[in-house]
Design a protein around this motif. Structure first.
Motif, PDB file in Angstrom:
ATOM      1  N   UNK A   1      28.417  28.876  -7.297  1.00  0.00           N
ATOM      2  CA  UNK A   1      27.981  29.917  -6.137  1.00  0.00           C
ATOM      3  C   UNK A   1      27.053  28.783  -4.940  1.00  0.00           C
ATOM      4  N   UNK A   2      26.141  27.980  -5.558  1.00  0.00           N
ATOM      5  CA  UNK A   2      25.092  27.326  -4.620  1.00  0.00           C
ATOM      6  C   UNK A   2      25.668  26.950  -3.895  1.00  0.00           C
ATOM      7  N   UNK A   3      27.095  26.637  -3.919  1.00  0.00           N
ATOM      8  CA  UNK A   3      27.495  25.410  -3.145  1.00  0.00           C
ATOM      9  C   UNK A   3      28.459  26.827  -2.217  1.00  0.00           C
ATOM     10  N   UNK A   4      28.786  27.550  -2.743  1.00  0.00           N
ATOM     11  CA  UNK A   4      29.787  28.330  -1.740  1.00  0.00           C
ATOM     12  C   UNK A   4      28.558  29.373  -0.902  1.00  0.00           C
ATOM     13  N   UNK A   5      27.503  29.260  -1.088  1.00  0.00           N
ATOM     14  CA  UNK A   5      26.166  29.902  -0.317  1.00  0.00           C
ATOM     15  C   UNK A   5      26.314  28.851   0.301  1.00  0.00           C
ATOM     16  N   UNK A   6      25.874  27.944   0.337  1.00  0.00           N
ATOM     17  CA  UNK A   6      25.376  26.720   1.338  1.00  0.00           C
ATOM     18  C   UNK A   6      25.967  26.264   1.972  1.00  0.00           C
ATOM     19  N   UNK A   7      28.122  26.194   1.906  1.00  0.00           N
ATOM     20  CA  UNK A   7      29.304  26.753   2.582  1.00  0.00           C
ATOM     21  C   UNK A   7      28.875  27.414   3.634  1.00  0.00           C
ATOM     22  N   UNK A   8      28.487  29.209   2.899  1.00  0.00           N
ATOM     23  CA  UNK A   8      28.843  30.117   4.325  1.00  0.00           C
ATOM     24  C   UNK A   8      27.384  30.133   4.617  1.00  0.00           C
ATOM     25  N   UNK A   9      26.593  29.532   4.749  1.00  0.00           N
ATOM     26  CA  UNK A   9      25.203  29.611   5.608  1.00  0.00           C
ATOM     27  C   UNK A   9      25.478  28.866   6.808  1.00  0.00           C
ATOM     28  N   UNK A  10      25.712  27.713   6.157  1.00  0.00           N
ATOM     29  CA  UNK A  10      25.886  26.309   7.074  1.00  0.00           C
ATOM     30  C   UNK A  10      26.974  26.880   8.681  1.00  0.00           C
TER      31      UNK A  10
END
Length: 113
Positions: free
Chosen positions: A26-35
């Motif tokens: 989830x953290x990986x996906x969220x980091x990508x979506x924020x970026x």
């Protein structure tokens, strides 16, 4: 276009799952979506709920979720993406999609203050 991704899961999958691995995914996906600027917002939801129905002008309130419900809404996120296909791609990567379900809904309006 904005899409709401509704996250469903059940107590069994949460208890049997490797929560550290899921949190990392989830953290990986969220980091990508924020970026990418696609993340708009989202929240996790508690396991308890209350349903309110008004019948003959009288509120009827029931507590839940109920034991019969195998899956419950565990949270949501809102993304602003180019297409329903992109929203679906994000939902398919979410860990809960493997154990339970993700629902993708287009946002057709916004509530303003």
């Amino acid at each position: 276009m904005k899409y709401m991704l509704l996250i469903y899961n059940n107590a069994e999958s949460r208890q049997s799952a490797d929560m550290d691995r899921i949190r990392a995914e989830v953290d990986t996906i969220m980091d990508e979506l924020r970026a990418s600027g696609e993340f708009v917002g989202g929240m996790a939801l508690a396991d308890t709920a209350r349903t309110v129905k008004v019948r003959d002008d009288v509120p009827v309130i029931t507590d839940g979720p109920f034991l019969e419900a195998k899956e419950l809404m565990a949270g949501f996120l809102v993304v602003d993406v180019e297409s329903v296909e992109r929203a679906t791609e994000i939902a398919a990567r979410w860990p809960d999609a493997r154990e339970s379900a993700m629902e993708v809904r287009a946002v057709i309006g916004e509530v303003t203050e």
